[in-house]
Design a protein around this motif. Structure first.
Motif, PDB file in Angstrom:
ATOM      1  N   LYS A 113       0.940  -1.156   0.022  1.00 49.92           N
ATOM      2  CA  LYS A 113       0.105   0.033  -0.037  1.00 49.92           C
ATOM      3  C   LYS A 113       0.849   1.102   0.012  1.00 49.92           C
ATOM      4  O   LYS A 113       0.474   2.209  -0.681  1.00 49.92           O
ATOM      5  CB  LYS A 113      -1.030  -0.149   1.205  1.00 49.92           C
TER       6      LYS A 113
ATOM      7  N   VAL B  13       2.530   1.587  -3.411  1.00 49.75           N
ATOM      8  CA  VAL B  13       1.672   1.804  -4.361  1.00 49.75           C
ATOM      9  C   VAL B  13       1.242   3.420  -4.515  1.00 49.75           C
ATOM     10  O   VAL B  13       1.121   4.340  -5.266  1.00 49.75           O
ATOM     11  CB  VAL B  13       0.386   1.299  -4.299  1.00 49.75           C
TER      12      VAL B  13
ATOM     13  N   ALA C 153      -4.634  -1.578 -13.318  1.00 51.37           N
ATOM     14  CA  ALA C 153      -4.162  -2.794 -12.372  1.00 51.37           C
ATOM     15  C   ALA C 153      -5.132  -3.964 -12.595  1.00 51.37           C
ATOM     16  O   ALA C 153      -6.188  -3.923 -12.753  1.00 51.37           O
ATOM     17  CB  ALA C 153      -3.760  -2.421 -11.150  1.00 51.37           C
TER      18      ALA C 153
ATOM     19  N   SER D  96      -4.026  -8.202  -2.596  1.00 52.55           N
ATOM     20  CA  SER D  96      -3.854  -7.393  -3.562  1.00 52.55           C
ATOM     21  C   SER D  96      -5.134  -6.541  -3.827  1.00 52.55           C
ATOM     22  O   SER D  96      -5.017  -5.305  -4.106  1.00 52.55           O
ATOM     23  CB  SER D  96      -3.666  -8.163  -4.838  1.00 52.55           C
TER      24      SER D  96
ATOM     25  N   LEU E  23      -5.138  -2.449  -3.623  1.00 52.64           N
ATOM     26  CA  LEU E  23      -5.850  -1.505  -4.839  1.00 52.64           C
ATOM     27  C   LEU E  23      -6.780  -0.637  -4.406  1.00 52.64           C
ATOM     28  O   LEU E  23      -7.229   0.536  -4.702  1.00 52.64           O
ATOM     29  CB  LEU E  23      -6.124  -2.133  -6.162  1.00 52.64           C
TER      30      LEU E  23
ATOM     31  N   SER F 244      -6.056   2.205  -2.274  1.00 51.51           N
ATOM     32  CA  SER F 244      -5.324   3.072  -2.804  1.00 51.51           C
ATOM     33  C   SER F 244      -5.784   3.856  -3.638  1.00 51.51           C
ATOM     34  O   SER F 244      -5.359   4.726  -4.453  1.00 51.51           O
ATOM     35  CB  SER F 244      -3.996   2.448  -3.464  1.00 51.51           C
TER      36      SER F 244
ATOM     37  N   PHE G 236      -8.290   2.910  -6.180  1.00 50.78           N
ATOM     38  CA  PHE G 236      -8.393   2.164  -7.471  1.00 50.78           C
ATOM     39  C   PHE G 236      -9.988   1.931  -7.264  1.00 50.78           C
ATOM     40  O   PHE G 236     -10.418   1.476  -6.203  1.00 50.78           O
ATOM     41  CB  PHE G 236      -7.775   0.906  -7.730  1.00 50.78           C
TER      42      PHE G 236
ATOM     43  N   TYR H 266      -8.891  -2.879 -12.594  1.00 49.53           N
ATOM     44  CA  TYR H 266      -9.037  -1.764 -11.727  1.00 49.53           C
ATOM     45  C   TYR H 266      -8.589  -0.696 -12.636  1.00 49.53           C
ATOM     46  O   TYR H 266      -7.649  -0.651 -13.293  1.00 49.53           O
ATOM     47  CB  TYR H 266      -8.322  -1.947 -10.392  1.00 49.53           C
TER      48      TYR H 266
ATOM     49  N   CYS I   8      -7.259   3.857 -11.660  1.00 41.30           N
ATOM     50  CA  CYS I   8      -7.229   4.990 -10.755  1.00 41.30           C
ATOM     51  C   CYS I   8      -6.674   6.143 -11.685  1.00 41.30           C
ATOM     52  O   CYS I   8      -6.094   6.042 -12.501  1.00 41.30           O
ATOM     53  CB  CYS I   8      -6.103   4.678  -9.836  1.00 41.30           C
TER      54      CYS I   8
END
Length: 175
Positions: free
Chosen positions: A106, A109, A127, A136, A140, A143, A145, A167, A169
């Motif tokens: 995390k 990322v 991703a 995972s 994501l 973060s 996403f 995903y 972002c």
């Protein structure tokens, strides 16, 4: 968590990187396709580092080592950079078996997204994660996403087909 940094690989990192990849080879290959056997040598890793440097210079991709207080604990990259018009890339990361579950992915990322959006001026990062890879998926989603798709039987590993979650972002600088 101790001080965490992401840094582009240099030839000085060769021994650390080779040791990290050898130590985690079976762990990684349990969930992703194997690298060629020739990678697991000083020459193979040196060649990969030079290729990473060339990719960054050509704006094709960006690889980073994740270091915690100097110790190599993982890798993170932005690959398949598409310019112009799209200004996007795909995110990938791996954390060594001894270091999972500590928030390292995390944090890495977060750092790579900041670099992607501010320094590299990318506007979208994509991703993928397998649905059973809960760690995972959590990284994501935590973060920033958003899931935009689910492809069925789209990834083959050890002769078995797996689904993938997709995903995205977007850069907050585009708001």
């Amino acid at each position: 968590m101790a001080h965490l940094l992401i840094v582009a690989p240099q030839l000085d990192d060769l021994n650390d990187l080779l040791a990290f990849e050898e130590e985690n080879r079976a762990f990684f290959e349990a969930s992703i396709n194997a690298r060629p056997p020739s990678y697991y040598s000083s020459e193979g890793v040196a060649q990969a580092i030079v290729q990473a440097q060339q990719d960054a210079e050509a704006d094709r991709g960006y690889q980073f080592l994740i270091r915690e207080s100097g110790l190599l604990v993982g890798r993170i990259n932005l690959h398949r950079v598409q310019r112009p018009y799209f200004n996007c890339a795909e995110l990938g990361y791996r954390v060594g078996a001894r270091f999972t579950g500590r928030g390292i992915a995390k944090s890495a990322v977060t750092q790579v997204l900041q670099r992607a959006f501010e320094e590299l001026r990318l506007s979208r990062i994509e991703a993928n994660a397998r649905p059973e890879n809960i760690g995972s998926v959590r990284v994501l989603e935590a973060s920033g996403f958003s899931r935009y798709g689910h492809s069925r039987r789209s990834f083959q590993l050890h002769g078995q087909w797996f689904d993938r979650l997709h995903y995205e972002c977007h850069s907050p600088l585009l708001s």
